[in-house]
Design a protein around this motif. Structure first.
Motif, PDB file in Angstrom:
ATOM      1  N   MET A  51       0.833  -1.171   0.000  1.00 21.49           N
ATOM      2  CA  MET A  51       0.000   0.000   0.000  1.00 21.49           C
ATOM      3  C   MET A  51       0.888   1.247   0.000  1.00 21.49           C
ATOM      4  SD  MET A  51      -3.177   0.406   2.454  1.00 21.49           S
ATOM      5  CE  MET A  51      -3.599   1.928   3.188  1.00 21.49           C
ATOM      6  N   ALA A  52       0.743   2.093  -1.002  1.00 25.82           N
ATOM      7  CA  ALA A  52       1.634   3.232  -1.178  1.00 25.82           C
ATOM      8  C   ALA A  52       1.388   4.331  -0.141  1.00 25.82           C
ATOM      9  CB  ALA A  52       1.483   3.808  -2.575  1.00 25.82           C
ATOM     10  N   GLY A  53       0.211   4.853  -0.066  1.00 25.17           N
ATOM     11  CA  GLY A  53      -0.089   5.926   0.902  1.00 25.17           C
ATOM     12  C   GLY A  53       0.587   7.229   0.524  1.00 25.17           C
ATOM     13  N   CYS A  54       0.272   8.257   1.254  1.00 24.97           N
ATOM     14  CA  CYS A  54       0.815   9.583   0.939  1.00 24.97           C
ATOM     15  C   CYS A  54       2.117   9.877   1.670  1.00 24.97           C
ATOM     16  CB  CYS A  54      -0.210  10.671   1.277  1.00 24.97           C
ATOM     17  SG  CYS A  54      -0.524  10.841   3.035  1.00 24.97           S
ATOM     18  N   GLY A  55       2.473   9.087   2.673  1.00 25.32           N
ATOM     19  CA  GLY A  55       3.696   9.331   3.421  1.00 25.32           C
ATOM     20  C   GLY A  55       3.543  10.440   4.448  1.00 25.32           C
ATOM     21  N   CYS A  56       2.322  10.870   4.691  1.00 21.41           N
ATOM     22  CA  CYS A  56       2.089  11.974   5.620  1.00 21.41           C
ATOM     23  C   CYS A  56       2.526  11.631   7.043  1.00 21.41           C
ATOM     24  CB  CYS A  56       0.610  12.359   5.638  1.00 21.41           C
ATOM     25  SG  CYS A  56       0.002  12.872   4.027  1.00 21.41           S
ATOM     26  N   GLY A  57       2.413  10.387   7.434  1.00 23.66           N
ATOM     27  CA  GLY A  57       2.776   9.986   8.775  1.00 23.66           C
ATOM     28  C   GLY A  57       4.270   9.999   9.029  1.00 23.66           C
ATOM     29  N   ASN A  58       5.064  10.010   7.973  1.00 22.54           N
ATOM     30  CA  ASN A  58       6.513   9.986   8.124  1.00 22.54           C
ATOM     31  C   ASN A  58       7.087  11.356   8.477  1.00 22.54           C
ATOM     32  OD1 ASN A  58       6.425   7.329   7.434  1.00 22.54           O
ATOM     33  ND2 ASN A  58       6.874   7.685   5.267  1.00 22.54           N
ATOM     34  N   ARG A  59       6.347  12.394   8.170  1.00 28.93           N
ATOM     35  CA  ARG A  59       6.852  13.739   8.361  1.00 28.93           C
ATOM     36  C   ARG A  59       6.190  14.372   9.584  1.00 28.93           C
ATOM     37  NH1 ARG A  59       5.825  16.781   3.176  1.00 28.93           N
ATOM     38  NH2 ARG A  59       6.779  14.934   2.322  1.00 28.93           N
ATOM     39  N   ARG A  60       6.995  14.838  10.493  1.00 30.54           N
ATOM     40  CA  ARG A  60       6.449  15.481  11.681  1.00 30.54           C
ATOM     41  C   ARG A  60       6.376  16.989  11.434  1.00 30.54           C
ATOM     42  NH1 ARG A  60       8.996  15.624  17.735  1.00 30.54           N
ATOM     43  NH2 ARG A  60       7.275  16.753  18.650  1.00 30.54           N
ATOM     44  N   THR A  61       5.208  17.548  11.593  1.00 30.93           N
ATOM     45  CA  THR A  61       5.060  18.977  11.386  1.00 30.93           C
ATOM     46  C   THR A  61       4.788  19.669  12.711  1.00 30.93           C
ATOM     47  OG1 THR A  61       2.700  18.774  10.940  1.00 30.93           O
ATOM     48  CG2 THR A  61       4.168  18.715   9.041  1.00 30.93           C
ATOM     49  N   THR A  62       5.254  20.871  12.806  1.00 33.94           N
ATOM     50  CA  THR A  62       5.040  21.691  13.986  1.00 33.94           C
ATOM     51  C   THR A  62       4.296  22.940  13.545  1.00 33.94           C
ATOM     52  OG1 THR A  62       7.102  20.911  14.930  1.00 33.94           O
ATOM     53  CG2 THR A  62       6.194  22.924  15.862  1.00 33.94           C
ATOM     54  N   THR A  63       3.299  23.330  14.307  1.00 37.04           N
ATOM     55  CA  THR A  63       2.581  24.553  14.001  1.00 37.04           C
ATOM     56  C   THR A  63       3.166  25.689  14.819  1.00 37.04           C
ATOM     57  OG1 THR A  63       0.550  23.354  13.532  1.00 37.04           O
ATOM     58  CG2 THR A  63       0.332  25.687  14.027  1.00 37.04           C
ATOM     59  N   VAL A  64       3.524  26.752  14.135  1.00 34.45           N
ATOM     60  CA  VAL A  64       3.953  27.976  14.797  1.00 34.45           C
ATOM     61  C   VAL A  64       3.019  29.090  14.345  1.00 34.45           C
ATOM     62  CG1 VAL A  64       6.371  27.289  15.028  1.00 34.45           C
ATOM     63  CG2 VAL A  64       5.643  28.542  12.998  1.00 34.45           C
ATOM     64  N   TRP A  65       2.975  30.130  15.121  1.00 37.93           N
ATOM     65  CA  TRP A  65       2.071  31.250  14.834  1.00 37.93           C
ATOM     66  C   TRP A  65       2.893  32.419  14.330  1.00 37.93           C
ATOM     67  CZ3 TRP A  65      -3.134  30.525  15.132  1.00 37.93           C
ATOM     68  CH2 TRP A  65      -3.532  29.319  15.717  1.00 37.93           C
ATOM     69  N   LEU A  66       2.496  32.938  13.182  1.00 41.83           N
ATOM     70  CA  LEU A  66       3.209  34.030  12.532  1.00 41.83           C
ATOM     71  C   LEU A  66       2.455  35.330  12.782  1.00 41.83           C
ATOM     72  CD1 LEU A  66       5.628  34.499  10.596  1.00 41.83           C
ATOM     73  CD2 LEU A  66       3.976  34.458   8.742  1.00 41.83           C
ATOM     74  N   LEU A  67       3.158  36.304  13.328  1.00 48.01           N
ATOM     75  CA  LEU A  67       2.605  37.636  13.560  1.00 48.01           C
ATOM     76  C   LEU A  67       3.232  38.559  12.534  1.00 48.01           C
ATOM     77  CD1 LEU A  67       1.139  39.885  15.139  1.00 48.01           C
ATOM     78  CD2 LEU A  67       3.077  39.893  16.719  1.00 48.01           C
ATOM     79  N   GLU A  68       2.394  39.131  11.671  1.00 42.67           N
ATOM     80  CA  GLU A  68       2.928  40.016  10.643  1.00 42.67           C
ATOM     81  C   GLU A  68       2.087  41.279  10.535  1.00 42.67           C
ATOM     82  OE1 GLU A  68       2.993  37.700   7.084  1.00 42.67           O
ATOM     83  OE2 GLU A  68       0.874  37.247   7.187  1.00 42.67           O
ATOM     84  N   TYR A  69       2.723  42.305  10.043  1.00 45.23           N
ATOM     85  CA  TYR A  69       2.075  43.603   9.877  1.00 45.23           C
ATOM     86  C   TYR A  69       2.145  43.993   8.413  1.00 45.23           C
ATOM     87  CZ  TYR A  69       2.608  43.816  14.929  1.00 45.23           C
ATOM     88  OH  TYR A  69       2.542  43.536  16.254  1.00 45.23           O
ATOM     89  N   GLU A  70       1.004  44.352   7.844  1.00 39.68           N
ATOM     90  CA  GLU A  70       0.969  44.763   6.441  1.00 39.68           C
ATOM     91  C   GLU A  70       1.358  46.231   6.322  1.00 39.68           C
ATOM     92  OE1 GLU A  70      -2.600  43.820   4.377  1.00 39.68           O
ATOM     93  OE2 GLU A  70      -2.788  41.866   5.324  1.00 39.68           O
ATOM     94  N   ASN A  71       2.000  46.558   5.239  1.00 44.63           N
ATOM     95  CA  ASN A  71       2.341  47.939   4.896  1.00 44.63           C
ATOM     96  C   ASN A  71       3.200  48.635   5.952  1.00 44.63           C
ATOM     97  OD1 ASN A  71       0.738  47.639   2.563  1.00 44.63           O
ATOM     98  ND2 ASN A  71      -1.075  48.197   3.705  1.00 44.63           N
TER      99      ASN A  71
END
Length: 53
Positions: free
Chosen positions: A1-21
């Motif tokens: 079974m091929a699968g997408c391989g998503c389980g192999n990659r560990r992702t971390t969520t960070v929060w981005l604070l940005e200011y426009e203009n």
């Protein structure tokens, strides 16, 4: 079974604070609360969004 391989990659969520203009650089924070506090200290008006790394 091929699968997408998503389980192999560990992702971390960070929060981005940005200011426009503005010349202020975007900053990364570990939690949304941390980003909100940083935004308040900078006078507000920033955009906070999650990003996956």
């Amino acid at each position: 079974m091929a699968g997408c391989g998503c389980g192999n990659r560990r992702t971390t969520t960070v929060w981005l604070l940005e200011y426009e203009n503005t010349s202020r650089a975007a900053t990364q924070h570990a939690t949304k609360t941390d980003a909100e506090i940083a935004d308040a200290r900078n006078g507000g008006g920033g955009t906070i969004r999650p990003i996956s790394k």
